[in-house]
Design a protein around this motif. Structure first.
Motif, PDB file in Angstrom:
ATOM      1  N   HIS A 108       0.931  -6.327  -1.112  1.00 17.15           N
ATOM      2  CA  HIS A 108       1.251  -5.032  -1.727  1.00 17.15           C
ATOM      3  C   HIS A 108       2.178  -4.278  -0.779  1.00 17.15           C
ATOM      4  CE1 HIS A 108      -1.890  -4.970  -4.836  1.00 17.15           C
ATOM      5  NE2 HIS A 108      -2.729  -5.455  -3.951  1.00 17.15           N
ATOM      6  N   HIS A 109       3.124  -3.516  -1.314  1.00 19.69           N
ATOM      7  CA  HIS A 109       3.977  -2.824  -0.337  1.00 19.69           C
ATOM      8  C   HIS A 109       3.181  -1.813   0.477  1.00 19.69           C
ATOM      9  CE1 HIS A 109       4.622   1.136  -2.199  1.00 19.69           C
ATOM     10  NE2 HIS A 109       4.704   0.534  -3.369  1.00 19.69           N
ATOM     11  N   GLU A 110       2.054  -1.364  -0.060  1.00 18.32           N
ATOM     12  CA  GLU A 110       1.203  -0.432   0.707  1.00 18.32           C
ATOM     13  C   GLU A 110       0.491  -1.128   1.862  1.00 18.32           C
ATOM     14  OE1 GLU A 110       0.900  -0.867  -2.563  1.00 18.32           O
ATOM     15  OE2 GLU A 110       1.523   1.028  -3.482  1.00 18.32           O
ATOM     16  N   GLU A 111       0.490  -2.457   1.835  1.00 16.85           N
ATOM     17  CA  GLU A 111      -0.147  -3.178   2.936  1.00 16.85           C
ATOM     18  C   GLU A 111       0.772  -3.287   4.146  1.00 16.85           C
ATOM     19  OE1 GLU A 111      -3.529  -5.812   0.673  1.00 16.85           O
ATOM     20  OE2 GLU A 111      -1.491  -6.530   0.584  1.00 16.85           O
ATOM     21  N   ILE A 112       1.986  -2.822   3.973  1.00 15.11           N
ATOM     22  CA  ILE A 112       2.863  -2.682   5.133  1.00 15.11           C
ATOM     23  C   ILE A 112       2.648  -1.274   5.646  1.00 15.11           C
ATOM     24  CG2 ILE A 112       5.260  -2.728   5.916  1.00 15.11           C
ATOM     25  CD1 ILE A 112       5.741  -4.926   3.860  1.00 15.11           C
ATOM     26  N   PHE A 113       1.731  -1.168   6.569  1.00 14.11           N
ATOM     27  CA  PHE A 113       1.219   0.127   7.029  1.00 14.11           C
ATOM     28  C   PHE A 113       1.517   0.244   8.522  1.00 14.11           C
ATOM     29  CE2 PHE A 113      -2.926   2.601   7.991  1.00 14.11           C
ATOM     30  CZ  PHE A 113      -2.316   3.819   7.763  1.00 14.11           C
ATOM     31  N   LYS A 114       2.565   1.002   8.799  1.00 13.44           N
ATOM     32  CA  LYS A 114       3.074   1.078  10.164  1.00 13.44           C
ATOM     33  C   LYS A 114       2.900   2.473  10.741  1.00 13.44           C
ATOM     34  CE  LYS A 114       7.065  -1.761   9.010  1.00 13.44           C
ATOM     35  NZ  LYS A 114       8.349  -2.130   9.582  1.00 13.44           N
ATOM     36  N   SER A 140       5.226   4.459  11.380  1.00 12.16           N
ATOM     37  CA  SER A 140       6.096   5.398  10.662  1.00 12.16           C
ATOM     38  C   SER A 140       5.416   5.910   9.394  1.00 12.16           C
ATOM     39  CB  SER A 140       7.429   4.727  10.329  1.00 12.16           C
ATOM     40  OG  SER A 140       7.203   3.541   9.596  1.00 12.16           O
ATOM     41  N   ASN A 141       4.565   5.092   8.779  1.00  7.74           N
ATOM     42  CA  ASN A 141       3.831   5.562   7.605  1.00  7.74           C
ATOM     43  C   ASN A 141       2.875   6.689   7.988  1.00  7.74           C
ATOM     44  OD1 ASN A 141       4.151   2.356   6.994  1.00  7.74           O
ATOM     45  ND2 ASN A 141       4.299   3.586   5.130  1.00  7.74           N
ATOM     46  N   ILE A 142       2.249   6.531   9.140  1.00  4.02           N
ATOM     47  CA  ILE A 142       1.286   7.549   9.571  1.00  4.02           C
ATOM     48  C   ILE A 142       1.986   8.874   9.792  1.00  4.02           C
ATOM     49  CG2 ILE A 142      -0.294   8.202  11.438  1.00  4.02           C
ATOM     50  CD1 ILE A 142      -1.051   5.268  11.696  1.00  4.02           C
ATOM     51  N   SER A 143       3.127   8.836  10.489  1.00  7.38           N
ATOM     52  CA  SER A 143       3.803  10.118  10.721  1.00  7.38           C
ATOM     53  C   SER A 143       4.316  10.715   9.415  1.00  7.38           C
ATOM     54  CB  SER A 143       4.908   9.983  11.771  1.00  7.38           C
ATOM     55  OG  SER A 143       5.644   8.811  11.573  1.00  7.38           O
ATOM     56  N   LYS A 144       4.768   9.851   8.494  1.00  9.25           N
ATOM     57  CA  LYS A 144       5.212  10.372   7.195  1.00  9.25           C
ATOM     58  C   LYS A 144       4.058  11.045   6.440  1.00  9.25           C
ATOM     59  CE  LYS A 144       7.694   6.654   5.983  1.00  9.25           C
ATOM     60  NZ  LYS A 144       8.061   5.604   5.035  1.00  9.25           N
ATOM     61  N   MET A 145       2.906  10.389   6.458  1.00  3.02           N
ATOM     62  CA  MET A 145       1.755  10.943   5.737  1.00  3.02           C
ATOM     63  C   MET A 145       1.300  12.251   6.346  1.00  3.02           C
ATOM     64  SD  MET A 145      -0.626   7.695   4.939  1.00  3.02           S
ATOM     65  CE  MET A 145       0.138   6.175   4.459  1.00  3.02           C
ATOM     66  N   LYS A 146       1.341  12.328   7.682  1.00  4.30           N
ATOM     67  CA  LYS A 146       0.923  13.566   8.342  1.00  4.30           C
ATOM     68  C   LYS A 146       1.856  14.714   7.970  1.00  4.30           C
ATOM     69  CE  LYS A 146      -1.626  11.794  12.324  1.00  4.30           C
ATOM     70  NZ  LYS A 146      -1.496  11.328  13.726  1.00  4.30           N
ATOM     71  N   ASP A 167      -3.560   7.839  -4.302  1.00  2.00           N
ATOM     72  CA  ASP A 167      -2.596   6.996  -5.027  1.00  2.00           C
ATOM     73  C   ASP A 167      -2.424   5.652  -4.324  1.00  2.00           C
ATOM     74  OD1 ASP A 167      -2.244   8.938  -6.883  1.00  2.00           O
ATOM     75  OD2 ASP A 167      -0.326   9.676  -6.081  1.00  2.00           O
ATOM     76  N   ILE A 168      -2.276   5.691  -3.004  1.00  2.00           N
ATOM     77  CA  ILE A 168      -2.117   4.459  -2.228  1.00  2.00           C
ATOM     78  C   ILE A 168      -3.367   3.593  -2.391  1.00  2.00           C
ATOM     79  CG2 ILE A 168      -1.918   3.526   0.118  1.00  2.00           C
ATOM     80  CD1 ILE A 168      -0.338   6.082   0.833  1.00  2.00           C
ATOM     81  N   TRP A 169      -4.514   4.243  -2.292  1.00  2.00           N
ATOM     82  CA  TRP A 169      -5.802   3.555  -2.423  1.00  2.00           C
ATOM     83  C   TRP A 169      -5.887   2.832  -3.765  1.00  2.00           C
ATOM     84  CZ3 TRP A 169      -9.360   4.394   1.646  1.00  2.00           C
ATOM     85  CH2 TRP A 169     -10.577   3.719   1.500  1.00  2.00           C
ATOM     86  N   VAL A 217      15.688  -4.762   7.242  1.00  2.00           N
ATOM     87  CA  VAL A 217      14.814  -5.921   7.241  1.00  2.00           C
ATOM     88  C   VAL A 217      13.621  -5.710   6.317  1.00  2.00           C
ATOM     89  CG1 VAL A 217      13.091  -7.050   8.714  1.00  2.00           C
ATOM     90  CG2 VAL A 217      15.467  -6.866   9.450  1.00  2.00           C
ATOM     91  N   GLU A 218      13.127  -4.459   6.263  1.00  2.00           N
ATOM     92  CA  GLU A 218      11.961  -4.169   5.448  1.00  2.00           C
ATOM     93  C   GLU A 218      12.180  -4.574   3.993  1.00  2.00           C
ATOM     94  OE1 GLU A 218      10.432  -0.078   5.312  1.00  2.00           O
ATOM     95  OE2 GLU A 218       9.643  -0.587   7.285  1.00  2.00           O
ATOM     96  N   MET A 219      13.399  -4.511   3.570  1.00  2.00           N
ATOM     97  CA  MET A 219      13.680  -4.802   2.177  1.00  2.00           C
ATOM     98  C   MET A 219      13.790  -6.308   1.939  1.00  2.00           C
ATOM     99  SD  MET A 219      13.759  -1.756   1.360  1.00  2.00           S
ATOM    100  CE  MET A 219      14.092  -2.049  -0.375  1.00  2.00           C
TER     101      MET A 219
HETATM  102  C1  LIG Z   1       4.906   2.439   4.438  1.00  2.00           C
HETATM  103  O1  LIG Z   1       6.292   2.625   4.245  1.00  2.00           O
HETATM  104  C2  LIG Z   1       6.899   1.588   3.502  1.00  2.00           C
HETATM  105  C3  LIG Z   1       8.402   1.836   3.511  1.00  2.00           C
HETATM  106  O2  LIG Z   1       8.718   3.161   3.416  1.00  2.00           O
HETATM  107  C4  LIG Z   1       6.320   1.569   2.102  1.00  2.00           C
HETATM  108  O3  LIG Z   1       6.910   0.521   1.343  1.00  2.00           O
HETATM  109  C5  LIG Z   1       4.815   1.347   2.195  1.00  2.00           C
HETATM  110  O4  LIG Z   1       4.236   1.424   0.920  1.00  2.00           O
HETATM  111  C6  LIG Z   1       4.183   2.403   3.096  1.00  2.00           C
HETATM  112  N1  LIG Z   1       2.797   2.076   3.282  1.00  2.00           N
HETATM  113  C7  LIG Z   1       1.811   2.907   2.958  1.00  2.00           C
HETATM  114  C8  LIG Z   1       0.419   2.457   3.241  1.00  2.00           C
HETATM  115  O5  LIG Z   1       2.023   3.987   2.449  1.00  2.00           O
END
Ligand SMILES: *[C@@H]1O[C@H](CO)[C@@H](O)[C@H](O)[C@H]1NC(C)=O
Ligand SMILES: *[C@@H]1O[C@H](CO)[C@@H](O)[C@H](O)[C@H]1NC(C)=O
Ligand SMILES: *[C@@H]1O[C@H](CO)[C@@H](O)[C@H](O)[C@H]1NC(C)=O
Length: 225
Positions: A61-67, A69-75, A148-150, A215-217
């Motif tokens: 799942h793309h949500e399983e790419i949890f880095k 940068s995701n944490i700082s974005k969510m915060k 939503d992610i959940w 690369v992520e893409m």
């Molecule tokens: C993390 O960020 C990537 C790229 O922006 C996104 O595809 C992914 O869904 C995010 N992961 C979570 C858990 O939100």
């Protein structure tokens, strides 16, 4: 005359009451299982990379790419986001990740015992996590963004649209698990009481940012191989 100082006292008291909640989000009991997990993670290069074919990647799942940068974005996105919510999400995401890696490993694959142990240690940590918080904590409503992610993560695979899948190497997934663990459970890993170091996307990575985004893409992350 009395009131302003009472207010002031009340404010101070409020601060004191709030402070422990904000600062001590990781119960000390979590640190033993997480350090055990960290010991296993130190061998991840060998077992998650060298034992796999070059450029090997699995579908997640793309949500399983949890880095980080995701944490700082969510915060940034969710005001006053509780660290505990992110910790719950971390367990949810990585439980799925480890399951997916195990699923692609044949019974006699040289990385299988390692991955099974990693998963066992991960589940031990999760058990301690669940037991070290009152049950109500896990019934609390999640912020909408997180919910939503959940929901996406727990969706039936055949109901997930094709465009929502990503390909990632086992090593990059386990790297994410490790780096985000240091950030979200920094109290167990930091001797300097500073979470910032662990949550910051490191400088060397910043330098490669444009490359990483590209690369992520793509199906795989050649920089990790
Ligand atoms: C993390 O960020 C990537 C790229 O922006 C996104 O595809 C992914 O869904 C995010 N992961 C979570 C858990 O939100
Ligand atoms: C976690 O593992 C790394 C090696 O991968 C090690 O350098 C570090 O000291 C470990 N941290 C703790 C708190 O055990
Ligand atoms: C691995 O991926 C990179 C970048 O996509 C590619 O240049 C390289 O040829 C691939 N290697 C193999 C062995 O497939």
């Amino acid at each position: 005359m009395v009131q302003p100082s009472l207010c002031f006292l009340g404010g101070l008291l409020g601060l004191f009451l709030m402070a422990p909640i904000v600062v001590a989000s990781t119960p000390a009991s979590m640190c033993t299982p997480l350090k055990t997990l960290n010991d296993s993670l130190s061998h991840r290069r060998r077992y998650m990379k060298h034992n796999f074919p070059i450029n090997y990647s699995i579908r997640v799942h793309h949500e399983e790419i949890f880095k980080l940068s995701n944490i700082s974005k969510m915060k940034l996105k969710v005001e006053g986001l509780d660290e505990l919510v992110l910790q719950r999400l971390w367990f949810q995401v990585n439980q799925g990740v480890l399951k997916k890696i195990i699923r692609v490993l044949p019974e006699r694959h040289p990385s299988r015992p390692y991955t099974a142990e990693l998963e066992r240690r991960f589940r031990d940590a999760e058990g301690v996590f669940v037991h070290s918080h009152p049950a109500e904590v896990f019934q609390q409503e999640l912020p909408e963004t997180i919910q939503d992610i959940w929901d996406q993560l727990t969706e039936e695979p055949d109901r997930v649209p094709e465009s929502s899948w990503r390909f990632a190497s086992p090593k990059s997934l386990v790297d994410n698990l490790c780096h985000t663990m240091y950030c979200l459970f920094w109290e167990c890993f930091s001797s300097t009481e500073a979470s910032q170091d662990y949550c910051e996307v490191s400088h060397s990575k910043k330098g490669r940012k444009t490359l990483n985004q590209k690369v992520e893409m793509e199906p795989t992350e050649p920089t990790e191989w």
